[in-house]
Design an enzyme around this catalytic site. Structure first.
Site, PDB file in Angstrom:
ATOM      1  N   CYS A 101       0.140  -1.057  -0.633  1.00  0.00           N
ATOM      2  CA  CYS A 101      -0.291  -0.133  -0.254  1.00  0.00           C
ATOM      3  C   CYS A 101       0.994   1.384  -0.222  1.00  0.00           C
ATOM      4  O   CYS A 101       2.054   1.499   0.557  1.00  0.00           O
ATOM      5  CB  CYS A 101      -0.784   0.167   1.715  1.00  0.00           C
ATOM      6  SG  CYS A 101      -2.041   1.320   1.204  1.00  0.00           S
ATOM      7  N   GLU A 131       3.797  -5.869   8.057  1.00  0.00           N
ATOM      8  CA  GLU A 131       4.297  -4.930   7.410  1.00  0.00           C
ATOM      9  C   GLU A 131       5.021  -4.457   8.629  1.00  0.00           C
ATOM     10  O   GLU A 131       5.609  -3.486   8.490  1.00  0.00           O
ATOM     11  CB  GLU A 131       2.463  -4.611   7.985  1.00  0.00           C
ATOM     12  CG  GLU A 131       2.832  -2.870   8.075  1.00  0.00           C
ATOM     13  CD  GLU A 131       2.064  -1.540   8.143  1.00  0.00           C
ATOM     14  OE1 GLU A 131       0.840  -2.202   9.062  1.00  0.00           O
ATOM     15  OE2 GLU A 131       2.658  -0.870   8.621  1.00  0.00           O
TER      16      GLU A 131
HETATM   17  O1  10G Z   1      -4.587  -5.714   9.062  1.00  0.00           O
HETATM   18  P1  10G Z   1      -3.351  -6.081   8.456  1.00  0.00           P
HETATM   19  O2  10G Z   1      -2.451  -6.039   8.368  1.00  0.00           O
HETATM   20  O3  10G Z   1      -3.090  -7.519   9.444  1.00  0.00           O
HETATM   21  O4  10G Z   1      -4.252  -6.569   7.083  1.00  0.00           O
HETATM   22  P2  10G Z   1      -5.385  -6.937   6.069  1.00  0.00           P
HETATM   23  O5  10G Z   1      -4.708  -7.442   5.226  1.00  0.00           O
HETATM   24  O6  10G Z   1      -6.349  -7.822   7.279  1.00  0.00           O
HETATM   25  O7  10G Z   1      -5.637  -5.454   5.971  1.00  0.00           O
HETATM   26  C1  10G Z   1      -5.464  -4.887   5.143  1.00  0.00           C
HETATM   27  C2  10G Z   1      -4.393  -3.822   5.972  1.00  0.00           C
HETATM   28  C3  10G Z   1      -2.825  -3.919   5.776  1.00  0.00           C
HETATM   29  C4  10G Z   1      -2.442  -4.477   4.047  1.00  0.00           C
HETATM   30  C5  10G Z   1      -1.724  -3.379   6.300  1.00  0.00           C
HETATM   31  S1  10G Z   1      -1.375  -1.684   5.738  1.00  0.00           S
HETATM   32 FE1  SF4 Z   2      -2.625   1.340   3.022  1.00  0.00          FE
HETATM   33 FE2  SF4 Z   2      -3.353  -0.610   5.480  1.00  0.00          FE
HETATM   34 FE3  SF4 Z   2      -4.427   1.537   5.527  1.00  0.00          FE
HETATM   35 FE4  SF4 Z   2      -5.308   0.214   3.688  1.00  0.00          FE
HETATM   36  S1  SF4 Z   2      -5.037  -0.508   5.715  1.00  0.00           S
HETATM   37  S2  SF4 Z   2      -5.378   1.684   3.059  1.00  0.00           S
HETATM   38  S3  SF4 Z   2      -3.524  -1.011   3.054  1.00  0.00           S
HETATM   39  S4  SF4 Z   2      -2.283   1.132   4.968  1.00  0.00           S
END
Ligand code: 10G
Ligand code: SF4
Length: 316
Positions: A101, A131
């Site tokens: 992201c 992350e």
């Molecule tokens: O909440 P996390 O980081 O475990 O990830 P996710 O894949 O459940 O949700 C999207 C968030 C990210 C890609 C991390 S920035």
């Molecule tokens: Fe980007 Fe992670 Fe925020 Fe989604 S949750 S906008 S992937 S930083």
């Protein structure tokens, strides 16, 4: 038999954020451009339904680059990767697309910039989360120290207390992080950092909406996966803001109906990696058992949209 009345408060915003939307599009477009198989290092986002759907289209999910062949494209997940991962892909002459992201990449750049200015970095994040591994992996071992709690702040050993900067994971609890940042500033008054923290707009907005819903309801269900950090934070926010029964469900089949007997109001939200079809599946399961009135609780409107990398926008 008449069904009992139930008010269903639906949090908004909920579900997919712009980074997740972009990452999924990247895999879909890579499959269109290069055909199957396309390899994906780590779950593109932490959701089994999303991963299974992409697998059906020809994506192959692996944990390490060493599990990918040299001659197929590989995509790095939205959570970000340590620097040595793209370096290794380049060494092997692989075609790769980075689905990190842009808001995570921004934190990577911040950490590097502080390090170039001679500062040691403290990362507020969860140990072992991809992350955190990715952000810490932007710099050599030992340059980034991890703190998970206020207690950790008291025990970390830094090189020079006057030369420190902090960065954070983007999906942390906003309220818990305020406490950790305050502890850092109290122990290291010269520490530099972002204006507040690096928690992203989507995390902040989803937590804010849950805070609004929590006092109105007997129970909250967060649609999301057990390995989804931001989804688990939403469960905690619900519990800490007046709703004793706050639970994560991956899909409707996970709902514990016995625990929900006699409720009159339910709150529903979804983590940033949970697709809306699963939210609708949960709502439909409530409609089967209750006479449901849906009330939307909207605390913010999101208009964020990220472009996919140029290599995928170009025609083959
Ligand atoms: O909440 P996390 O980081 O475990 O990830 P996710 O894949 O459940 O949700 C999207 C968030 C990210 C890609 C991390 S920035
Ligand atoms: Fe980007 Fe992670 Fe925020 Fe989604 S949750 S906008 S992937 S930083």
């Amino acid at each position: 038999m008449t069904k009992p009345a139930l008010t269903l408060y639906l949090a908004a915003p909920r579900g997919f954020c712009a980074g997740v939307d972009r990452a999924i599009k990247i895999v879909e477009m890579a499959l269109e451009k290069w055909g199957a198989p396309v390899y994906v290092r780590h779950e593109i986002v932490h959701n089994k339904f999303v991963v299974d759907s992409l697998r059906e289209k020809g994506a192959v999910f692996v944990e390490e680059l060493s599990d990918c062949p040299d001659d197929r494209p590989v995509i790095f997940s939205a959570h970000g990767v340590p620097k040595l991962v793209p370096a290794e892909a380049e060494r092997r002459n692989m075609v790769y697309v980075d689905a990190t992201c842009p808001l995570v990449s921004k934190v990577h750049i911040e950490a590097e910039r502080h390090s170039e200015n001679g500062l040691q970095i403290i990362m507020i994040g969860h140990a072992g989360h991809p992350e955190t591994i990715g952000t810490m992996g932007q710099l050599p071992d030992g340059e980034v120290l991890l703190v998970e709690t206020e207690a950790d702040v008291e025990t970390i050993e830094v090189r020079d207390p006057s030369k420190l900067a902090f960065v954070t994971q983007t999906t942390l609890s906003v309220d818990d992080t305020i406490g950790i940042v305050a502890a850092l500033k109290a122990r290291f008054p010269e520490i530099v950092g972002p204006h507040k923290e690096d928690i992203c707009y989507a995390t902040t907005n989803r937590q804010e909406a849950v805070k609004e819903v929590a006092p109105k309801v007997d129970a909250i269900l967060v649609v999301g996966a057990p390995n989804s950090s931001n989804s688990r934070r939403l469960v905690e926010v619900g519990a800490k803001n007046g709703c004793a029964y706050s639970q994560l469900v991956q899909r409707a089949e996970d709902i514990d109906w016995r625990a929900l007997e006699g409720i009159r109001a339910i709150g529903i939200t979804a983590g940033a990696s949970a697709p809306e079809v699963l939210v609708n599946e949960v709502i439909d399961a409530f409609r089967d058992r209750f006479d449901v009135t849906v009330e939307i609780v909207e605390t913010a409107v999101e208009r964020v949209n990220f472009k996919v990398p140029r290599v995928l926008r170009e025609t083959a």
